[in-house]
Design a protein around this motif. Structure first.
Motif, PDB file in Angstrom:
ATOM      1  N   MET A 158       0.821  -1.196   0.000  1.00  0.00           N
ATOM      2  CA  MET A 158       0.000   0.000   0.000  1.00  0.00           C
ATOM      3  C   MET A 158       0.870   1.266   0.000  1.00  0.00           C
ATOM      4  N   LYS A 159       1.959   1.228   0.801  1.00  0.00           N
ATOM      5  CA  LYS A 159       2.861   2.377   0.884  1.00  0.00           C
ATOM      6  C   LYS A 159       3.449   2.695  -0.485  1.00  0.00           C
ATOM      7  N   LYS A 160       3.692   1.671  -1.261  1.00  0.00           N
ATOM      8  CA  LYS A 160       4.293   1.842  -2.582  1.00  0.00           C
ATOM      9  C   LYS A 160       3.328   2.549  -3.537  1.00  0.00           C
ATOM     10  N   ILE A 161       2.076   2.204  -3.461  1.00  0.00           N
ATOM     11  CA  ILE A 161       1.062   2.846  -4.310  1.00  0.00           C
ATOM     12  C   ILE A 161       0.908   4.311  -3.901  1.00  0.00           C
ATOM     13  N   ILE A 162       0.946   4.562  -2.601  1.00  0.00           N
ATOM     14  CA  ILE A 162       0.833   5.933  -2.110  1.00  0.00           C
ATOM     15  C   ILE A 162       2.007   6.775  -2.600  1.00  0.00           C
ATOM     16  N   ALA A 163       3.214   6.190  -2.635  1.00  0.00           N
ATOM     17  CA  ALA A 163       4.394   6.923  -3.121  1.00  0.00           C
ATOM     18  C   ALA A 163       4.214   7.312  -4.581  1.00  0.00           C
ATOM     19  N   ALA A 164       3.682   6.394  -5.384  1.00  0.00           N
ATOM     20  CA  ALA A 164       3.468   6.682  -6.807  1.00  0.00           C
ATOM     21  C   ALA A 164       2.423   7.766  -6.986  1.00  0.00           C
ATOM     22  N   ILE A 165       1.323   7.665  -6.277  1.00  0.00           N
ATOM     23  CA  ILE A 165       0.254   8.658  -6.386  1.00  0.00           C
ATOM     24  C   ILE A 165       0.748  10.014  -5.891  1.00  0.00           C
ATOM     25  N   SER A 166       1.517   9.999  -4.812  1.00  0.00           N
ATOM     26  CA  SER A 166       2.057  11.237  -4.263  1.00  0.00           C
ATOM     27  C   SER A 166       2.958  11.938  -5.269  1.00  0.00           C
ATOM     28  N   PHE A 167       3.795  11.171  -5.963  1.00  0.00           N
ATOM     29  CA  PHE A 167       4.670  11.785  -6.964  1.00  0.00           C
ATOM     30  C   PHE A 167       3.852  12.344  -8.119  1.00  0.00           C
ATOM     31  N   ILE A 168       2.858  11.606  -8.570  1.00  0.00           N
ATOM     32  CA  ILE A 168       2.028  12.070  -9.689  1.00  0.00           C
ATOM     33  C   ILE A 168       1.344  13.386  -9.327  1.00  0.00           C
ATOM     34  N   LYS A 169       0.907  13.515  -8.071  1.00  0.00           N
ATOM     35  CA  LYS A 169       0.290  14.766  -7.629  1.00  0.00           C
ATOM     36  C   LYS A 169       1.293  15.913  -7.601  1.00  0.00           C
ATOM     37  N   ARG A 170       2.568  15.568  -7.402  1.00  0.00           N
ATOM     38  CA  ARG A 170       3.613  16.589  -7.288  1.00  0.00           C
ATOM     39  C   ARG A 170       4.365  16.820  -8.592  1.00  0.00           C
ATOM     40  N   ILE A 171       3.885  16.320  -9.683  1.00  0.00           N
ATOM     41  CA  ILE A 171       4.616  16.433 -10.950  1.00  0.00           C
ATOM     42  C   ILE A 171       4.871  17.896 -11.318  1.00  0.00           C
ATOM     43  N   ASN A 172       3.925  18.774 -10.991  1.00  0.00           N
ATOM     44  CA  ASN A 172       4.140  20.197 -11.280  1.00  0.00           C
ATOM     45  C   ASN A 172       5.264  20.773 -10.413  1.00  0.00           C
ATOM     46  N   ILE A 173       5.378  20.308  -9.172  1.00  0.00           N
ATOM     47  CA  ILE A 173       6.470  20.745  -8.306  1.00  0.00           C
ATOM     48  C   ILE A 173       7.802  20.208  -8.840  1.00  0.00           C
ATOM     49  N   PHE A 174       7.762  19.000  -9.402  1.00  0.00           N
ATOM     50  CA  PHE A 174       8.976  18.404  -9.980  1.00  0.00           C
ATOM     51  C   PHE A 174       9.539  19.287 -11.096  1.00  0.00           C
ATOM     52  N   PHE A 175       8.676  19.744 -11.984  1.00  0.00           N
ATOM     53  CA  PHE A 175       9.143  20.590 -13.082  1.00  0.00           C
ATOM     54  C   PHE A 175       9.568  21.975 -12.579  1.00  0.00           C
ATOM     55  N   LYS A 176       8.894  22.481 -11.546  1.00  0.00           N
ATOM     56  CA  LYS A 176       9.301  23.740 -10.935  1.00  0.00           C
ATOM     57  C   LYS A 176      10.681  23.575 -10.298  1.00  0.00           C
ATOM     58  N   TYR A 177      10.907  22.444  -9.673  1.00  0.00           N
ATOM     59  CA  TYR A 177      12.190  22.108  -9.055  1.00  0.00           C
ATOM     60  C   TYR A 177      13.306  22.122 -10.096  1.00  0.00           C
ATOM     61  N   LEU A 178      13.034  21.532 -11.254  1.00  0.00           N
ATOM     62  CA  LEU A 178      14.044  21.477 -12.315  1.00  0.00           C
ATOM     63  C   LEU A 178      14.355  22.860 -12.890  1.00  0.00           C
ATOM     64  N   LYS A 179      13.372  23.753 -12.885  1.00  0.00           N
ATOM     65  CA  LYS A 179      13.558  25.094 -13.445  1.00  0.00           C
ATOM     66  C   LYS A 179      14.131  26.099 -12.444  1.00  0.00           C
ATOM     67  N   ASP A 180      14.044  25.789 -11.154  1.00  0.00           N
ATOM     68  CA  ASP A 180      14.464  26.728 -10.113  1.00  0.00           C
ATOM     69  C   ASP A 180      15.976  26.965 -10.158  1.00  0.00           C
ATOM     70  N   LYS A 181      16.360  28.229 -10.261  1.00  0.00           N
ATOM     71  CA  LYS A 181      17.778  28.591 -10.344  1.00  0.00           C
ATOM     72  C   LYS A 181      18.477  28.475  -8.991  1.00  0.00           C
ATOM     73  N   ASN A 182      17.730  28.401  -7.913  1.00  0.00           N
ATOM     74  CA  ASN A 182      18.324  28.289  -6.579  1.00  0.00           C
ATOM     75  C   ASN A 182      18.683  26.847  -6.206  1.00  0.00           C
ATOM     76  N   VAL A 183      18.177  25.887  -6.953  1.00  0.00           N
ATOM     77  CA  VAL A 183      18.493  24.477  -6.696  1.00  0.00           C
ATOM     78  C   VAL A 183      19.809  24.163  -7.395  1.00  0.00           C
ATOM     79  N   ASN A 184      20.710  23.483  -6.685  1.00  0.00           N
ATOM     80  CA  ASN A 184      22.006  23.219  -7.303  1.00  0.00           C
ATOM     81  C   ASN A 184      21.872  22.187  -8.426  1.00  0.00           C
ATOM     82  N   ILE A 185      22.765  22.284  -9.378  1.00  0.00           N
ATOM     83  CA  ILE A 185      22.684  21.504 -10.612  1.00  0.00           C
ATOM     84  C   ILE A 185      22.815  20.004 -10.358  1.00  0.00           C
ATOM     85  N   VAL A 186      23.587  19.617  -9.360  1.00  0.00           N
ATOM     86  CA  VAL A 186      23.763  18.189  -9.058  1.00  0.00           C
ATOM     87  C   VAL A 186      22.432  17.581  -8.602  1.00  0.00           C
TER      88      VAL A 186
END
Length: 105
Positions: free
Chosen positions: A1-29
């Motif tokens: 069940m925890k595994k399904i929740i992790a997948a659903i949680s990431f799918i809900k955060r996909i917009n944050i993921f792309f914001k994370y990739l575009k953020d200039k304050n996040v280090n490149i590594v």
């Protein structure tokens, strides 16, 4: 069940993921690590090469689930840290003697 929740949680955060990739304050590594994890997950899902071949009914999907769940959990941890950092940056606290002034901008 925890595994399904992790997948659903990431799918809900996909917009944050792309914001994370575009953020200039996040280090490149960190960006490369996150993007690599995401790419490996997608490639593993569509790749015919698996730890357990997909043609073995039932078992072939299990390794996909475990690998993707691991990747989702790693990405969720990075995104949770990122969200916490954004929240801390948006809430500046100024202390003056006994008074606390909170700026929520």
């Amino acid at each position: 069940m925890k595994k399904i929740i992790a997948a659903i949680s990431f799918i809900k955060r996909i917009n944050i993921f792309f914001k994370y990739l575009k953020d200039k304050n996040v280090n490149i590594v960190s960006k490369i690590k996150a993007f690599s994890l995401f790419s490996v997950g997608i490639l593993y899902l569509v790749s015919p090469i698996d730890f357990i071949p997909d043609f073995i009914f039932g078992l072939g999907i299990i390794d996909d689930i475990f690998v993707l769940t691991y990747i989702f959990e790693m990405l969720n941890k990075q995104l949770e840290d990122y969200k916490r950092t954004l929240k801390e940056k948006s809430l500046r606290i100024i202390e003056i003697d006994d008074y606390i002034i909170k700026d929520e901008n």
